[in-house]
Design an enzyme around this catalytic site. Structure first.
Site, mmCIF file in Angstrom:
data_model
loop_
_atom_site.group_PDB
_atom_site.id
_atom_site.type_symbol
_atom_site.label_atom_id
_atom_site.label_comp_id
_atom_site.label_asym_id
_atom_site.label_seq_id
_atom_site.Cartn_x
_atom_site.Cartn_y
_atom_site.Cartn_z
ATOM 1 C CG ASN A 37 9.440 4.099 -13.265
ATOM 2 O OD1 ASN A 37 8.406 4.954 -12.979
ATOM 3 N ND2 ASN A 37 9.454 2.868 -12.544
ATOM 4 C CB SER B 293 -0.961 0.038 1.259
ATOM 5 O OG SER B 293 -1.922 1.045 1.031
ATOM 6 C CG PHE C 247 -9.180 12.672 14.496
ATOM 7 C CD1 PHE C 247 -10.488 13.390 13.795
ATOM 8 C CD2 PHE C 247 -9.076 13.801 15.483
ATOM 9 C CE1 PHE C 247 -11.126 14.269 13.784
ATOM 10 C CE2 PHE C 247 -9.778 15.027 15.627
ATOM 11 C CZ PHE C 247 -10.651 14.985 14.901
ATOM 12 C CG ASP D 69 7.989 7.985 -10.648
ATOM 13 O OD1 ASP D 69 7.354 6.928 -10.395
ATOM 14 O OD2 ASP D 69 8.482 8.394 -11.798
ATOM 15 C CD GLU E 43 -4.668 12.817 12.564
ATOM 16 O OE1 GLU E 43 -4.531 13.202 11.275
ATOM 17 O OE2 GLU E 43 -5.149 13.644 13.080
#
Lengths: 694, 694
Positions: free
Chosen positions: A217, A116, A458, A187, A433
């Protein structure tokens, strides 16, 4: 001086492995791996200091592959280092193999799970913080924050491996003895805001041993990135965020080697980033700088032709990664048992258990718990958030591995009490957070026990990082204050009403929702001593203390607060609603109605046996009440206990759009106060007497 | 030239109201309101173009108070504009009052709910995109992207209000006719990564009518911000992110007025930010630039003394906000019915219903649905994610308000089909899910129907924005592809296994989990035509088409796929597991065991009546099976249906740490494939025959 020719030969071998394993699997991300191959080959075999035989050695440098889809590169590098075999590479992405599609700690050299995007830099910040700053700074040699040249005589010289008979690369010498943290990012993932949260904090805390590498790239999954090869803009952004920036042609091995040499010092007190201009699919003409090949393997029939393009590959080439600079100094910078005496309390030393120099937790859970000074009197009004802060401050004072991190809400969550008592064990994370959760994971991977707190609402901000901390086998304690409508006037944006649903859905998590100061303190200790992902939910308003300090609270436990032989149903509540339940009990008793009241402080796991027994003793009638939305909270946990269809469960929870108001008004509005409970219980019992309903 | 003295008098009035309402409420954030008072007073009464009588007028400028805790300032400004009375101000934060602790759309001038920090800029980006770029650019006058001076004769002159008899401020003239979006942010919230996600996209899409204002008052809730009053660093960061930066003393009214004049043009094609150096608590010496007063009201006894400090306040002063520059042009830039003919399809025009020039959705849900060309054949293998893309592309082609937004995964989620067919209705959001959700909310508030897609797993990244979109009464359709372990080799980081728990816990949401191409297409149309927050879960693997194109699929519906009089239990599944259920049905039938199979494609709301009927007809036995974690998914929805304790429910879900492998291997490993279902069903039925168990 590095042997550039040899590094280039190694890069060819790494490319060969990348193609081999992805072509065999017919799956994976070879093009994203090939762009970063030269950079990472140089890092691994000319600069990294890592003991392959002891991946957990605190003196090791750390490499985090934030661009987790470049997993073929990860495994290829460790194969070139002799850590895994070519045969193993062929199990890539197969069921049961530790070589997963995106790296997880099932592969022993993966520091955390990645995949992720945009999370690795936060983990790196956590690891760098663990080594250089804040809580552990007292352990550091004076040189850690200066550019003073240290004695490098103790450098462990890399040994040659027999396989292939090739000489190993010699690691570039360092002018200091501090482990470095390297984070490889793509990137595309730089677009994630969490990257900039990590970037701002890294420069604020002057993490000069943190090195980010951006594999520019140009091409994302579906199209060009926003910035393409515009390295100037990346440079301006990182510089504005307080980083020292280096640019390099990501396929020029000599230039790469030079730039890694430049970032290896501690001068400047700034984190560093290497912007590597690279070509996606580098080495395979079919793929180079072409759209439409993201996450696609080579057709098997192309394999032979493509290998010819690569040039001569020496499949027997193996080079050892250089060992840590100094295996003694870094361990002194971490919280090894020897350092406990620094705290001047001989009792602590005697409690320490170690295995292979790795510290275990001090004392058993119950010992820690009993060492809490709980001066709460029955009936005294104390907010659970305050009891949390008071307990954590005491625990932190007893064990230097316990840290408090907070997102600029420490005076609301009461983590400020840690800052007050043991300031070295408090880290201000500001309002970010996602990064806070990622940093906590990094700290936990370096042996700390981070308690991270903010408003319960939050934590929704960091759900992705939280689920990844579970996949990373992290040891993080999340604390959410201001849960539910009982916060009152601040309104829905500040109310944690989805937090139980969130944390219950996290793999392997433990979820607590205590109702009073004593249980909160004891459960804080449980979280401190238990391993893994814990969530502790606290509330804003002061509520009466209902337990004496000698009560025990366990993972999967509950407390029966009121019971008699005449109980007509069991009322299960948690948090602030326990007090509404107790008021309802009194009112019902006045009317001659006996009910059982259970405080289900452990939401996951829930106390199945107690709940089953109570239900069976109260005519198989259960009412649940909670200050959380209808879906995903306490009520659903209780429903699961009674899925066998023998017990009737009536859920009371927040179902109307919440708004501002006084806590009591809002509990009433949502139908979860004592009045609503009394009405509901009476209604249910009346229905039962009606033969048509029964 | 603005009347600075008058603006200063207005600022004193606004400060008075801030103190009045928070002192009365003894709650709220006066210090954070006072720092931004001068800046926002000038904006409201010297630059803003907003029709108070018609807040939804598309020609209005928009103001988003991202720092929602400055709600006293919000209400004070509208009071000074004559929109709300002083008496109403005294209801601040009271139960039932629309003047909530943090603004929500219950207050009719609040564009969205704010209070979870760092989200307002994304909403502003969405609103600015709606007006100037991408999908609606074809409607814009040529001047929209140039600095060409337009005819300003049609400027609506602000009228004087009778109250108080004060002359109104005259709004500064503009050299164009485009509505502007203003976003007020606090300096603490700039630490949120989502701000930088919004910033990078705003400059990428050249949103020159977006103006951010940062109230740099140095102090956060618990301590100083990372940057304090270091405006140079803020400047460098925004500049590096492609913004034009203006600095101003936030308490110098003449300077403020000048800077708002400077940002009002469209020159440069860049978004603009005003960095206002301010003092927290400005105007109250007790508070000015002091720590420890965040979120604290004035003690009542201090009120009189503090008022004297403020200086003379004219409580009767009222100034009208200037109206929109041109009420015709902006409406032509939005999707009013008149513009439908631009699309060259007379059928569409005839379907349009409007009220007060505001467009309603074209046609009824079923009409939209029947206009989908569904060429799927029974048994054909089509991934639900692909069916989603095919349906959405058709819907977008029929209605220009439908947009597709994607986080760089459009070739996986199949939102790329919209990009292919109607490129003006696709917006690339890159890898920044938080901003994507915030932008979608902003677009929906401007009348669009945004479908936002990424992998189901990555919606965890934007949970905070998602819950806020519900509190904002947004109309956003979230789509998560690659749900569950059935994605296969990519491993746990890419598997959406918490997404149903997440979206079910969102207030007022609708959650769909279709199993085949036809149901996916029909439910996509349902989401398009329904109002509010919808979630559609799609899967990676191709699965057989099981419905004919004339089947209907409704919110809260389900389909009984197999049934007989001899059914021994009801098997409820969703998504890919429906196909495992059908296979299990066949295997059990071979053994003479009849079961009922239900496709519960609507998870929230769930089809209670059908499930109840099925259970009662199948010996009160129900098995649920889903490719989601045990907590918070389909199984829990079904348990709630049978909370009355008359039906036994057995849940099958993902319970082991997932890993890489082939989809079939993983379904098997987690015990949710046909084999596991058969085994489970046989076990349950065998138990029932055992009198000891029953």
């Amino acid at each position: 001086m590095a042997d550039i020719k040899k590094l280039e030969a190694l890069a060819r071998l790494v490319r060969y492995y990348i193609l081999l394993m992805t072509t065999e699997a017919q799956s994976g991300h070879p093009t994203s791996s090939l762009s970063a191959t030269d950079v990472m080959t140089d890092l691994f075999f000319s600069h990294l200091r890592f003991d392959l035989k002891d991946p957990k050695n605190p003196a090791n440098d750390r490499v985090i592959f934030s661009k987790g889809h470049a997993s073929p590169l990860v495994y290829a590098l460790y194969a070139a280092a002799g850590a895994i075999s070519e045969k193993q590479l062929l199990t890539y992405r197969q069921f049961g193999s530790v070589l997963e599609g995106h790296p997880t700690p099932r592969f022993k050299y993966a520091e955390v799970s990645t995949g992720s995007l945009g999370q690795g830099l936060s983990v790196g910040v956590g690891m760098a913080l663990a080594i250089t700053r804040g809580p552990v700074s007292r352990f550091l040699p004076a040189s850690a924050h200066s550019s003073k040249k240290l004695d490098t005589k103790s450098d462990s010289k890399p040994e040659e491996l027999r396989a292939g008979g090739n000489p190993s690369t010699t690691a570039t010498p360092r002018d200091h003895d501090l482990p470095f943290i390297y984070v490889l990012m793509g990137d595309s993932e730089i677009a994630e805001g969490s990257v900039w949260e990590a970037a701002e904090l890294a420069s604020f805390y002057k993490l000069s041993n943190l090195v980010a590498i951006v594999d520019v790239n140009r091409l994302g999954q579906s199209s060009e990135t926003m910035l393409g090869w515009n390295l100037d803009v990346y440079k301006a952004r990182f510089e504005a965020f307080g980083w020292k920036v280096y640019e390099v042609d990501g396929h020029d091995m000599a230039a790469i080697d030079k730039v890694f040499g430049m970032v290896g010092g501690l001068d400047g007190g700034k984190p560093k980033v290497i912007l590597a201009k690279t070509i996606k699919g580098k080495g395979v003409s079919l793929w180079e700088d072409k759209d439409g090949w993201h996450g696609k393997p080579l057709p098997k029939e192309e394999f032979g032709r493509v290998l010819k393009e690569l040039g001569a590959v020496d499949q027997s080439l193996r080079v050892q990664i250089a060992g840590p600079v100094n295996s003694f100094l870094p361990s002194s910078a971490l919280l090894t048992p020897q350092n406990y005496s620094n705290f001047g309390d001989p009792v602590r030393e005697s409690q320490i258990k170690t295995i292979n120099n790795k510290p275990l937790f001090v004392g058993s859970p119950s010992r820690i718990a009993t060492r809490l000074a709980l001066n709460y009197k029955l009936g005294e009004e104390v907010a659970t958030r305050k009891a949390y802060g008071e307990a954590l401050a005491q625990l932190a004072d007893q064990d230097p591995r316990i840290l408090a991190l907070d997102g600029e809400t420490s005076n609301s969550t009461y983590s400020e009490l840690v800052r007050g008592l043991t300031p070295n064990q408090y880290i201000e994370m500001f309002i970010a957070e996602q990064n806070m959760a990622g940093v906590a994971l990094g700290l936990s991977k370096q042996g700390f026990v981070p308690f991270v707190s903010t408003f319960a609402a939050f934590w929704t901000r960091a759900f992705d990082q939280i689920r990844m901390s579970a996949y990373s086998q992290g040891n993080v304690k999340y604390v959410g204050s201001h849960a539910g409508v009982s916060i009152g006037e601040d309104g829905p944006s500040q109310m944690g009403l989805e937090d139980l649903a969130l944390f219950k859905s996290v793999f392997g998590s433990v979820v607590f929702c205590p109702s009073d100061a004593v249980s909160t303190a004891k459960l804080t200790a449980q979280a401190a001593t238990g391993e893994g992902i814990y969530y502790l939910r606290t509330a804003r308003p002061a509520t009466p203390v209902i337990y004496s300090p000698d009560e025990n609270f366990e993972v999967g436990g509950s407390k029966i607060l009121r019971q008699s032989k005449d109980d007509k149903l069991t009322l299960v509540a948690c948090g602030v609603v326990v007090h509404e339940a107790l008021k309802a009990y009194e009112k019902l008793l006045e009317n001659g109605v006996h009910i059982r009241v259970v405080d289900a402080y452990s939401i996951k796991p829930i106390d199945e046996s107690t709940l089953r027994r109570c239900a069976s003793e109260t005519e198989n009638l259960v009412v649940t009440a909670e200050d959380h939305y209808f879906d995903g909270g306490l009520g659903d946990s209780v429903l699961n206990v009674f899925a066998d269809g023998k017990v009737r469960v009536v859920k009371m929870a927040v179902t109307k759009m919440p708004m501002s108001g006084k806590p009591a008004q809002l509990l009433n509005y949502e139908g979860i106060d004592s009045e609503a409970i009394v009405k509901n219980v009476k209604g249910i019992l009346k229905d039962l007497k009606n033969p048509l309903v029964k």
